[in-house]
Design a protein around this motif. Structure first.
Motif, PDB file in Angstrom:
ATOM      1  N   GLU A 186       0.836  -1.211   0.000  1.00 50.84           N
ATOM      2  CA  GLU A 186       0.000   0.000   0.000  1.00 50.84           C
ATOM      3  C   GLU A 186       0.867   1.256   0.000  1.00 50.84           C
ATOM      4  OE1 GLU A 186      -3.150   2.121   3.059  1.00 50.84           O
ATOM      5  OE2 GLU A 186      -3.047  -0.072   2.988  1.00 50.84           O
ATOM      6  N   ALA A 187       1.959   1.241   0.773  1.00 52.17           N
ATOM      7  CA  ALA A 187       2.860   2.384   0.811  1.00 52.17           C
ATOM      8  C   ALA A 187       3.570   2.570  -0.523  1.00 52.17           C
ATOM      9  CB  ALA A 187       3.884   2.201   1.929  1.00 52.17           C
ATOM     10  N   THR A 188       3.853   1.477  -1.205  1.00 50.73           N
ATOM     11  CA  THR A 188       4.488   1.551  -2.519  1.00 50.73           C
ATOM     12  C   THR A 188       3.579   2.260  -3.512  1.00 50.73           C
ATOM     13  OG1 THR A 188       5.694  -0.507  -2.090  1.00 50.73           O
ATOM     14  CG2 THR A 188       5.503   0.178  -4.397  1.00 50.73           C
ATOM     15  N   ALA A 189       2.308   1.875  -3.519  1.00 49.97           N
ATOM     16  CA  ALA A 189       1.350   2.517  -4.416  1.00 49.97           C
ATOM     17  C   ALA A 189       1.167   3.987  -4.061  1.00 49.97           C
ATOM     18  CB  ALA A 189       0.012   1.781  -4.349  1.00 49.97           C
ATOM     19  N   ALA A 190       1.083   4.285  -2.760  1.00 53.27           N
ATOM     20  CA  ALA A 190       0.883   5.677  -2.324  1.00 53.27           C
ATOM     21  C   ALA A 190       2.050   6.560  -2.715  1.00 53.27           C
ATOM     22  CB  ALA A 190       0.669   5.716  -0.815  1.00 53.27           C
ATOM     23  N   ALA A 191       3.244   5.981  -2.825  1.00 55.92           N
ATOM     24  CA  ALA A 191       4.436   6.750  -3.189  1.00 55.92           C
ATOM     25  C   ALA A 191       4.596   6.906  -4.692  1.00 55.92           C
ATOM     26  CB  ALA A 191       5.680   6.075  -2.607  1.00 55.92           C
ATOM     27  N   GLY A 192       3.692   6.321  -5.466  1.00 50.47           N
ATOM     28  CA  GLY A 192       3.764   6.444  -6.912  1.00 50.47           C
ATOM     29  C   GLY A 192       4.822   5.569  -7.547  1.00 50.47           C
ATOM     30  N   LEU A 193       5.201   4.499  -6.868  1.00 51.93           N
ATOM     31  CA  LEU A 193       6.167   3.553  -7.413  1.00 51.93           C
ATOM     32  C   LEU A 193       5.444   2.349  -8.011  1.00 51.93           C
ATOM     33  CD1 LEU A 193       8.089   5.303  -5.642  1.00 51.93           C
ATOM     34  CD2 LEU A 193       9.334   3.207  -5.136  1.00 51.93           C
ATOM     35  N   ASP A 194       6.060   1.742  -8.988  1.00 53.51           N
ATOM     36  CA  ASP A 194       5.487   0.543  -9.590  1.00 53.51           C
ATOM     37  C   ASP A 194       5.857  -0.710  -8.808  1.00 53.51           C
ATOM     38  OD1 ASP A 194       4.197   1.614 -12.070  1.00 53.51           O
ATOM     39  OD2 ASP A 194       6.249   2.306 -12.433  1.00 53.51           O
ATOM     40  N   ALA A 195       7.003  -0.681  -8.126  1.00 59.83           N
ATOM     41  CA  ALA A 195       7.426  -1.866  -7.379  1.00 59.83           C
ATOM     42  C   ALA A 195       8.566  -1.516  -6.437  1.00 59.83           C
ATOM     43  CB  ALA A 195       7.870  -2.974  -8.333  1.00 59.83           C
ATOM     44  N   LEU A 196       8.718  -2.336  -5.407  1.00 59.33           N
ATOM     45  CA  LEU A 196       9.908  -2.336  -4.574  1.00 59.33           C
ATOM     46  C   LEU A 196      10.731  -3.567  -4.914  1.00 59.33           C
ATOM     47  CD1 LEU A 196       8.729  -1.412  -0.936  1.00 59.33           C
ATOM     48  CD2 LEU A 196       9.534   0.102  -2.761  1.00 59.33           C
ATOM     49  N   LEU A 197      12.046  -3.405  -4.940  1.00 62.91           N
ATOM     50  CA  LEU A 197      12.976  -4.509  -5.163  1.00 62.91           C
ATOM     51  C   LEU A 197      13.862  -4.594  -3.928  1.00 62.91           C
ATOM     52  CD1 LEU A 197      13.972  -3.700  -8.871  1.00 62.91           C
ATOM     53  CD2 LEU A 197      12.161  -5.230  -8.052  1.00 62.91           C
ATOM     54  N   LEU A 198      13.623  -5.599  -3.093  1.00 63.62           N
ATOM     55  CA  LEU A 198      14.275  -5.692  -1.800  1.00 63.62           C
ATOM     56  C   LEU A 198      15.233  -6.878  -1.764  1.00 63.62           C
ATOM     57  CD1 LEU A 198      11.264  -4.917   0.595  1.00 63.62           C
ATOM     58  CD2 LEU A 198      12.829  -3.324  -0.568  1.00 63.62           C
ATOM     59  N   THR A 199      16.514  -6.579  -1.738  1.00 65.86           N
ATOM     60  CA  THR A 199      17.567  -7.581  -1.645  1.00 65.86           C
ATOM     61  C   THR A 199      17.951  -7.777  -0.175  1.00 65.86           C
ATOM     62  OG1 THR A 199      19.082  -5.768  -2.183  1.00 65.86           O
ATOM     63  CG2 THR A 199      18.495  -7.267  -3.973  1.00 65.86           C
ATOM     64  N   PRO A 200      18.809  -8.771   0.146  1.00 67.40           N
ATOM     65  CA  PRO A 200      19.123  -9.057   1.546  1.00 67.40           C
ATOM     66  C   PRO A 200      19.581  -7.831   2.334  1.00 67.40           C
ATOM     67  CG  PRO A 200      19.896 -10.844   0.189  1.00 67.40           C
ATOM     68  CD  PRO A 200      19.403  -9.778  -0.749  1.00 67.40           C
ATOM     69  N   GLY A 201      19.036  -7.709   3.533  1.00 64.83           N
ATOM     70  CA  GLY A 201      19.322  -6.569   4.391  1.00 64.83           C
ATOM     71  C   GLY A 201      18.114  -6.264   5.246  1.00 64.83           C
ATOM     72  N   PRO A 202      18.157  -5.168   5.985  1.00 63.49           N
ATOM     73  CA  PRO A 202      17.077  -4.862   6.928  1.00 63.49           C
ATOM     74  C   PRO A 202      15.727  -4.598   6.269  1.00 63.49           C
ATOM     75  CG  PRO A 202      18.671  -3.067   6.812  1.00 63.49           C
ATOM     76  CD  PRO A 202      19.276  -4.224   6.098  1.00 63.49           C
ATOM     77  N   ASP A 203      15.694  -4.037   5.055  1.00 64.19           N
ATOM     78  CA  ASP A 203      14.406  -3.800   4.400  1.00 64.19           C
ATOM     79  C   ASP A 203      13.704  -5.124   4.091  1.00 64.19           C
ATOM     80  OD1 ASP A 203      14.598  -1.013   4.400  1.00 64.19           O
ATOM     81  OD2 ASP A 203      15.623  -0.953   2.470  1.00 64.19           O
ATOM     82  N   LEU A 204      14.445  -6.074   3.530  1.00 56.35           N
ATOM     83  CA  LEU A 204      13.870  -7.385   3.221  1.00 56.35           C
ATOM     84  C   LEU A 204      13.435  -8.090   4.496  1.00 56.35           C
ATOM     85  CD1 LEU A 204      13.234  -9.680   1.199  1.00 56.35           C
ATOM     86  CD2 LEU A 204      15.581 -10.478   1.540  1.00 56.35           C
ATOM     87  N   ARG A 205      14.272  -8.036   5.521  1.00 53.27           N
ATOM     88  CA  ARG A 205      13.908  -8.698   6.772  1.00 53.27           C
ATOM     89  C   ARG A 205      12.691  -8.048   7.405  1.00 53.27           C
ATOM     90  NH1 ARG A 205      18.008 -10.596  11.674  1.00 53.27           N
ATOM     91  NH2 ARG A 205      16.500 -11.995  12.676  1.00 53.27           N
ATOM     92  N   TYR A 206      12.590  -6.731   7.320  1.00 50.32           N
ATOM     93  CA  TYR A 206      11.440  -6.040   7.909  1.00 50.32           C
ATOM     94  C   TYR A 206      10.137  -6.501   7.254  1.00 50.32           C
ATOM     95  CZ  TYR A 206       8.152  -2.465   9.313  1.00 50.32           C
ATOM     96  OH  TYR A 206       7.048  -1.833   9.810  1.00 50.32           O
ATOM     97  N   VAL A 207      10.119  -6.590   5.947  1.00 54.16           N
ATOM     98  CA  VAL A 207       8.879  -6.905   5.230  1.00 54.16           C
ATOM     99  C   VAL A 207       8.537  -8.387   5.307  1.00 54.16           C
ATOM    100  CG1 VAL A 207       7.752  -6.885   2.967  1.00 54.16           C
ATOM    101  CG2 VAL A 207       9.118  -4.925   3.694  1.00 54.16           C
ATOM    102  N   THR A 208       9.551  -9.268   5.280  1.00 51.73           N
ATOM    103  CA  THR A 208       9.282 -10.705   5.169  1.00 51.73           C
ATOM    104  C   THR A 208       9.728 -11.536   6.364  1.00 51.73           C
ATOM    105  OG1 THR A 208      11.406 -11.272   4.131  1.00 51.73           O
ATOM    106  CG2 THR A 208       9.633 -10.509   2.676  1.00 51.73           C
ATOM    107  N   GLY A 209      10.639 -11.015   7.180  1.00 55.11           N
ATOM    108  CA  GLY A 209      11.220 -11.809   8.237  1.00 55.11           C
ATOM    109  C   GLY A 209      12.374 -12.674   7.789  1.00 55.11           C
ATOM    110  N   TYR A 210      12.702 -12.634   6.500  1.00 53.40           N
ATOM    111  CA  TYR A 210      13.756 -13.486   5.947  1.00 53.40           C
ATOM    112  C   TYR A 210      15.105 -12.789   6.052  1.00 53.40           C
ATOM    113  CZ  TYR A 210      16.219 -16.404   2.451  1.00 53.40           C
ATOM    114  OH  TYR A 210      17.107 -17.221   1.796  1.00 53.40           O
ATOM    115  N   GLN A 211      16.015 -13.380   6.821  1.00 55.65           N
ATOM    116  CA  GLN A 211      17.376 -12.855   6.932  1.00 55.65           C
ATOM    117  C   GLN A 211      18.237 -13.601   5.912  1.00 55.65           C
ATOM    118  OE1 GLN A 211      19.312 -13.382  10.727  1.00 55.65           O
ATOM    119  NE2 GLN A 211      20.796 -11.760  10.340  1.00 55.65           N
ATOM    120  N   ALA A 212      18.138 -13.162   4.680  1.00 57.13           N
ATOM    121  CA  ALA A 212      18.831 -13.844   3.589  1.00 57.13           C
ATOM    122  C   ALA A 212      20.312 -13.519   3.588  1.00 57.13           C
ATOM    123  CB  ALA A 212      18.208 -13.430   2.252  1.00 57.13           C
TER     124      ALA A 212
END
Length: 371
Positions: free
Chosen positions: A19-45
């Motif tokens: 929802e935040a992605t759409a509100a920001a006018g972005l088409d997509a987020l691309l989240l590679t290993p790190g805190p952003d990916l872990r925050y959204v998915t819980g996956y510590q890749a």
């Protein structure tokens, strides 16, 4: 109450990020290993040259690109609860091209703040028409406002690092080096329940005037103040960070004068925390006390930084940041005074903004500890 009572990585977070992605006018987020990916998915890749990437479109279904050899780890992570497609790719595949084909004519994409440059450039080639921006601009509002589970995780981290500070007086002795003391502290950080040691600063005598000194082979002498700033990451992923000052024997009189000022400044800043107060006002509350006593030029850094899955994240407690505090914001309050070539001091607690004030998660004495 422990973090076991809460869900640190709720499934609903994926929808909130979309929802935040759409509100920001972005088409997509691309989240590679790190805190952003872990925050959204819980996956510590694992951060590898092989691409792992959550592709979160503003509309439509998210999917996780993952190297086939990493698929078992992904399937056993909290990301498996999200109900998203796991797209395993083989060694001869081009995962960037695969993402580009799925996103088609995307015009704006948000890249994880910690994405490697080689990955961002590969995505630029795979999505030549897409403007790249930082995913942090989308996720900051979510990550800054800690949930009850995240607050509980930070309390656990605070209690763990407090337990380490309780042992520090036993490590500090005249004749020992900073490195020897630091080694003992690092072992204690792990023993207290941390998964990793993020940093150990032991600044004795003149080294205490360098805020990020860390360790050296300098021998600690009698009568010297010692700044000890330590932190690590807990199994939950959430971080600790706390600074206390010790003295090996009675310290110099000039040090005691400004340590009293520093203690009052830190107290004033913590007392100023409540919803609606601008971040910069917390910085000003500490700075005004220090400046009024003639030490303003020796307070050379911001008063604090946000903390969560990273030791340093938003919000930053600094002049010029008019962001109003909100319940759930978590950050350090750590004013300091540094006299180059002589000595220095810093007092640091992590504070969580509540509905009507601020809660410190660190509870060790803030008075100078003489050992």
């Amino acid at each position: 109450m422990t973090t076991e009572s809460y869900d640190l990585y709720p499934v609903a977070r994926l929808a909130a990020a979309q929802e935040a992605t759409a509100a920001a006018g972005l088409d997509a987020l691309l989240l590679t290993p790190g805190p952003d990916l872990r925050y959204v998915t819980g996956y510590q890749a694992l951060p590898l040259e092989r691409l792992t990437c959550l592709v979160l479109p503003a509309e439509g279904d998210a999917f996780l690109m993952v190297p086939r050899l990493e698929l078992p780890a992904a399937e056993h992570s909290p990301a498996a609860r999200l109900g998203i497609e796991f797209v395993a790719w083989d060694e001869t595949d081009d995962p960037y091209a695969a993402v580009g084909a799925r996103l088609g004519a995307a015009a704006r994409v948000g890249l994880a703040d910690r994405m490697w440059a080689m990955q961002s450039l590969r995505f630029r080639d795979a999505l030549p028409g897409a403007e790249q921006v930082l995913a942090g601009t989308v996720l900051r509002g979510l990550r800054m406002r800690k949930s009850a589970a995240e607050a509980a995780a930070l309390r656990e981290a605070g209690a763990a690092i407090d337990a380490v500070h309780a042992q520090v007086p036993g490590f500090l002795k005249a004749g020992r080096t900073e490195r020897e003391v630091g080694r003992d502290i690092a072992e204690a950080i792990i023993a207290a329940g941390h998964e990793t040691v993020d940093f150990v600063i032991v600044g004795s005598g003149p080294n205490g005037a360098s805020p990020h000194h860390e360790l050296s082979d300098r021998v600690i002498r009698a009568g010297e103040p010692v700044v000890v700033d330590i932190g690590g990451q807990m199994p939950s992923g959430y971080c600790s960070d706390s600074t206390r000052v010790y003295s090996v024997g009675e310290p110099p009189a000039d040090f005691l004068r400004y340590y009293d000022v520093l203690q009052r400044a830190q107290e004033a800043a913590c007392a100023a925390v409540r919803p609606g107060v601008p971040c910069e006002a917390i910085d000003a509350a500490a700075r005004e006390v220090i400046a009024a006593e003639g030490y303003g030029e020796h307070f050379i850094h911001r008063t604090g930084h946000g903390i969560g899955l990273e030791t340093h994240e938003e919000p930053y407690i600094v002049a010029g940041n008019a962001e109003p505090l909100a319940p759930g914001f978590a950050f350090s309050v750590e004013p300091g005074v540094y006299l180059p070539g002589t000595h220095g001091a810093r007092i640091e607690d992590i504070v969580i903004c509540t509905e009507d004030g601020g809660e410190r998660v660190n509870h060790r004495p803030r008075e100078l500890v003489v050992v």
